[in-house]
Scaffold this motif. Structure first.
Motif, PDB file in Angstrom:
ATOM      1  N   HIS A  71       1.472  43.771 -38.983  1.00 54.69           N
ATOM      2  CA  HIS A  71       1.253  42.352 -38.693  1.00 54.69           C
ATOM      3  C   HIS A  71       2.481  41.557 -39.162  1.00 54.69           C
ATOM      4  CE1 HIS A  71      -2.838  43.517 -37.806  1.00 54.69           C
ATOM      5  NE2 HIS A  71      -2.945  44.045 -39.012  1.00 54.69           N
ATOM      6  N   VAL A  72       3.539  41.717 -38.416  1.00 54.81           N
ATOM      7  CA  VAL A  72       4.812  41.078 -38.757  1.00 54.81           C
ATOM      8  C   VAL A  72       5.162  40.050 -37.687  1.00 54.81           C
ATOM      9  CG1 VAL A  72       7.254  41.437 -39.235  1.00 54.81           C
ATOM     10  CG2 VAL A  72       5.597  43.181 -39.885  1.00 54.81           C
ATOM     11  N   ARG A  73       5.700  38.918 -38.131  1.00 58.27           N
ATOM     12  CA  ARG A  73       6.090  37.881 -37.188  1.00 58.27           C
ATOM     13  C   ARG A  73       7.495  37.390 -37.519  1.00 58.27           C
ATOM     14  NH1 ARG A  73       2.830  32.272 -35.617  1.00 58.27           N
ATOM     15  NH2 ARG A  73       4.378  31.512 -34.149  1.00 58.27           N
ATOM     16  N   ALA A  74       8.318  37.277 -36.500  1.00 57.69           N
ATOM     17  CA  ALA A  74       9.676  36.758 -36.676  1.00 57.69           C
ATOM     18  C   ALA A  74       9.643  35.234 -36.703  1.00 57.69           C
ATOM     19  CB  ALA A  74      10.580  37.237 -35.549  1.00 57.69           C
ATOM     20  N   ARG A  75      10.390  34.670 -37.628  1.00 55.93           N
ATOM     21  CA  ARG A  75      10.543  33.222 -37.722  1.00 55.93           C
ATOM     22  C   ARG A  75      12.023  32.882 -37.607  1.00 55.93           C
ATOM     23  NH1 ARG A  75       5.836  30.125 -37.248  1.00 55.93           N
ATOM     24  NH2 ARG A  75       4.190  31.009 -38.541  1.00 55.93           N
ATOM     25  N   PHE A  76      12.298  31.699 -37.100  1.00 54.27           N
ATOM     26  CA  PHE A  76      13.685  31.270 -36.915  1.00 54.27           C
ATOM     27  C   PHE A  76      13.893  29.929 -37.610  1.00 54.27           C
ATOM     28  CE2 PHE A  76      12.310  33.757 -33.266  1.00 54.27           C
ATOM     29  CZ  PHE A  76      13.270  34.759 -33.239  1.00 54.27           C
ATOM     30  N   ILE A  77      15.093  29.746 -38.144  1.00 49.03           N
ATOM     31  CA  ILE A  77      15.400  28.497 -38.819  1.00 49.03           C
ATOM     32  C   ILE A  77      16.825  28.070 -38.471  1.00 49.03           C
ATOM     33  CG2 ILE A  77      15.966  29.782 -40.935  1.00 49.03           C
ATOM     34  CD1 ILE A  77      15.095  27.247 -42.486  1.00 49.03           C
ATOM     35  N   PRO A  78      16.990  26.972 -37.746  1.00 46.75           N
ATOM     36  CA  PRO A  78      18.330  26.447 -37.467  1.00 46.75           C
ATOM     37  C   PRO A  78      18.947  25.890 -38.753  1.00 46.75           C
ATOM     38  CG  PRO A  78      16.677  25.554 -35.941  1.00 46.75           C
ATOM     39  CD  PRO A  78      15.945  26.188 -37.075  1.00 46.75           C
ATOM     40  N   VAL A  79      20.170  26.295 -39.035  1.00 45.75           N
ATOM     41  CA  VAL A  79      20.856  25.848 -40.254  1.00 45.75           C
ATOM     42  C   VAL A  79      22.136  25.125 -39.848  1.00 45.75           C
ATOM     43  CG1 VAL A  79      21.886  26.528 -42.448  1.00 45.75           C
ATOM     44  CG2 VAL A  79      19.918  27.793 -41.560  1.00 45.75           C
ATOM     45  N   LEU A  80      22.259  23.888 -40.265  1.00 45.32           N
ATOM     46  CA  LEU A  80      23.417  23.045 -39.989  1.00 45.32           C
ATOM     47  C   LEU A  80      23.779  22.315 -41.267  1.00 45.32           C
ATOM     48  CD1 LEU A  80      22.154  19.870 -38.146  1.00 45.32           C
ATOM     49  CD2 LEU A  80      20.611  21.654 -38.923  1.00 45.32           C
ATOM     50  N   CYS A  81      24.805  21.485 -41.233  1.00 46.64           N
ATOM     51  CA  CYS A  81      25.137  20.688 -42.409  1.00 46.64           C
ATOM     52  C   CYS A  81      23.909  19.884 -42.810  1.00 46.64           C
ATOM     53  CB  CYS A  81      26.312  19.750 -42.126  1.00 46.64           C
ATOM     54  SG  CYS A  81      26.692  18.647 -43.517  1.00 46.64           S
ATOM     55  N   GLN A  82      23.518  19.995 -44.073  1.00 43.15           N
ATOM     56  CA  GLN A  82      22.297  19.355 -44.534  1.00 43.15           C
ATOM     57  C   GLN A  82      22.493  17.880 -44.879  1.00 43.15           C
ATOM     58  OE1 GLN A  82      19.199  21.486 -44.803  1.00 43.15           O
ATOM     59  NE2 GLN A  82      20.674  22.364 -43.364  1.00 43.15           N
ATOM     60  N   GLN A  83      23.714  17.374 -44.710  1.00 44.99           N
ATOM     61  CA  GLN A  83      24.017  15.965 -44.982  1.00 44.99           C
ATOM     62  C   GLN A  83      23.431  15.552 -46.334  1.00 44.99           C
ATOM     63  OE1 GLN A  83      26.074  14.584 -42.931  1.00 44.99           O
ATOM     64  NE2 GLN A  83      25.883  15.929 -41.153  1.00 44.99           N
ATOM     65  N   CYS A  84      23.816  16.310 -47.365  1.00 46.40           N
ATOM     66  CA  CYS A  84      23.264  16.112 -48.706  1.00 46.40           C
ATOM     67  C   CYS A  84      23.627  14.744 -49.275  1.00 46.40           C
ATOM     68  CB  CYS A  84      23.780  17.184 -49.649  1.00 46.40           C
ATOM     69  SG  CYS A  84      23.479  18.878 -49.086  1.00 46.40           S
ATOM     70  N   ASN A  85      22.672  14.132 -49.956  1.00 48.27           N
ATOM     71  CA  ASN A  85      22.931  12.868 -50.629  1.00 48.27           C
ATOM     72  C   ASN A  85      23.661  13.087 -51.955  1.00 48.27           C
ATOM     73  OD1 ASN A  85      21.552  10.761 -48.897  1.00 48.27           O
ATOM     74  ND2 ASN A  85      19.885  12.215 -49.153  1.00 48.27           N
ATOM     75  N   ASN A  86      23.528  14.295 -52.519  1.00 52.65           N
ATOM     76  CA  ASN A  86      24.307  14.703 -53.684  1.00 52.65           C
ATOM     77  C   ASN A  86      25.115  15.923 -53.278  1.00 52.65           C
ATOM     78  OD1 ASN A  86      23.140  12.704 -55.433  1.00 52.65           O
ATOM     79  ND2 ASN A  86      21.330  14.009 -55.615  1.00 52.65           N
ATOM     80  N   ALA A  87      26.045  15.719 -52.359  1.00 55.58           N
ATOM     81  CA  ALA A  87      26.751  16.827 -51.720  1.00 55.58           C
ATOM     82  C   ALA A  87      27.755  17.485 -52.669  1.00 55.58           C
ATOM     83  CB  ALA A  87      27.475  16.331 -50.473  1.00 55.58           C
ATOM     84  N   PRO A  88      27.628  18.803 -52.893  1.00 60.17           N
ATOM     85  CA  PRO A  88      28.587  19.502 -53.767  1.00 60.17           C
ATOM     86  C   PRO A  88      29.984  19.584 -53.168  1.00 60.17           C
ATOM     87  CG  PRO A  88      26.558  20.787 -53.435  1.00 60.17           C
ATOM     88  CD  PRO A  88      26.547  19.679 -52.434  1.00 60.17           C
ATOM     89  N   CYS A  89      30.105  19.415 -51.854  1.00 59.91           N
ATOM     90  CA  CYS A  89      31.406  19.541 -51.192  1.00 59.91           C
ATOM     91  C   CYS A  89      32.291  18.324 -51.415  1.00 59.91           C
ATOM     92  CB  CYS A  89      31.218  19.751 -49.688  1.00 59.91           C
ATOM     93  SG  CYS A  89      30.312  18.422 -48.872  1.00 59.91           S
ATOM     94  N   GLU A  90      31.694  17.181 -51.693  1.00 59.72           N
ATOM     95  CA  GLU A  90      32.473  15.929 -51.763  1.00 59.72           C
ATOM     96  C   GLU A  90      33.361  15.802 -52.995  1.00 59.72           C
ATOM     97  OE1 GLU A  90      29.147  13.419 -49.208  1.00 59.72           O
ATOM     98  OE2 GLU A  90      29.557  12.872 -51.292  1.00 59.72           O
ATOM     99  N   PRO A  91      32.859  16.060 -54.195  1.00 59.77           N
ATOM    100  CA  PRO A  91      33.708  15.810 -55.375  1.00 59.77           C
ATOM    101  C   PRO A  91      34.862  16.791 -55.545  1.00 59.77           C
ATOM    102  CG  PRO A  91      31.609  16.784 -56.030  1.00 59.77           C
ATOM    103  CD  PRO A  91      31.485  16.452 -54.581  1.00 59.77           C
ATOM    104  N   VAL A  92      34.838  17.919 -54.829  1.00 61.34           N
ATOM    105  CA  VAL A  92      35.901  18.917 -55.015  1.00 61.34           C
ATOM    106  C   VAL A  92      37.050  18.742 -54.030  1.00 61.34           C
ATOM    107  CG1 VAL A  92      34.345  20.626 -56.005  1.00 61.34           C
ATOM    108  CG2 VAL A  92      34.702  20.590 -53.524  1.00 61.34           C
ATOM    109  N   CYS A  93      36.905  17.842 -53.067  1.00 63.86           N
ATOM    110  CA  CYS A  93      37.983  17.635 -52.087  1.00 63.86           C
ATOM    111  C   CYS A  93      39.110  16.842 -52.730  1.00 63.86           C
ATOM    112  CB  CYS A  93      37.460  16.904 -50.851  1.00 63.86           C
ATOM    113  SG  CYS A  93      38.740  16.640 -49.595  1.00 63.86           S
ATOM    114  N   PRO A  94      40.323  17.405 -52.813  1.00 63.24           N
ATOM    115  CA  PRO A  94      41.417  16.716 -53.500  1.00 63.24           C
ATOM    116  C   PRO A  94      41.998  15.538 -52.726  1.00 63.24           C
ATOM    117  CG  PRO A  94      42.203  18.782 -52.576  1.00 63.24           C
ATOM    118  CD  PRO A  94      40.725  18.752 -52.351  1.00 63.24           C
TER     119      PRO A  94
END
Length: 245
Positions: A71-94
């Protein structure tokens, strides 16, 4: 109404763009991936570079399994930029190429990016991609490039922008009409193309919007929410009786 009054009215309207994805409806068809490529001039890299992990997708379809055999079912999840409000990518950009704008978007300034890839290393969702080579658009793909979106060059990071060119066009139209952007007026390419209507986009700051209503669903969750990134993309768990309409 004068242009000055229109500007004041526009500034009084608060926008916080967000997305709800109903996993109970997602079939994993990949139409959103293709639409994103076409709308945002995402280049073609080919099988060889994809094998090296250099695939260029602003949105990808992840697959996971539920249940025990048989009894197995495949699930799918679209993953894109999560547009984080506390984005870890922002403070490290020089060079401040990655920044948070007033409308809740994690924006990317391509002509400011110097390709350090710090932002990609700091992103827990692995949704940023790097242009290792000059973009390639083999025929007939070169005939369908969107004039509203720049073609990024070698050496820069790129990612999902919630189709910011469509957001700007809708805001300009609303501004000329002296009104706010209507709910449902903006459709990113992925949401517009999704056959089962699993993707809803809109203004999370508007309590009357569909995206706000479904963001309060008891089925809601965010990816890796315990990291405290506060994403603007909200998923609805599969197996529920409530659907996005």
């Amino acid at each position: 109404m004068s242009m000055k009054d229109t500007d004041k009215k526009e500034r009084a309207v608060k926008y916080k763009w967000g997305m709800v994805i109903d996993l109970d409806r997602c079939t994993g068809c990949g139409a959103c991936v293709v639409a994103c490529h076409a709308e945002n001039n995402v280049p073609f890299v080919g099988k060889e570079l994809s094998g090296y992990g250099r695939a260029m997708h602003w949105i990808r379809i992840e697959r996971y399994w539920e249940g025990e055999y048989p009894h197995v079912r495949a699930r799918f999840i679209p993953v894109l930029c999560q547009q984080c409000n506390n984005a870890p990518c922002e403070p490290v950009c020089p060079v401040y190429a990655s920044y948070h704008n007033a409308e809740g978007l994690n924006a990317q300034v391509y002509n400011r990016c110097v390709g350090t890839r710090y932002c990609a290393n700091n992103c827990p969702y692995s949704v940023r991609v790097f242009n290792f080579f000059e973009p390639s658009f083999p025929e007939p793909l070169d005939q369908q490039l969107s004039p509203d979106v720049t073609v990024r060059t070698k050496g820069v990071m790129e990612k999902c922008t919630f189709c910011i060119q469509r957001i700007r066009r809708a805001k300009e139209t609303a501004r000329l009409d002296g009104r706010a952007v209507r709910d449902g007026e903006i459709q990113p390419a992925c949401a517009q193309t999704c056959p089962p209507d699993a993707i809803i986009f809109g203004n999370l700051a508007d309590p009357k919007s569909r995206v706000f209503r479904f963001s309060k669903s008891p089925r809601r969750f965010r990816l890796i929410e315990d990291l405290g990134t506060d994403p603007s993309v909200i998923y609805l768990k599969g197996g529920g009786h409530e659907h996005v309409r």
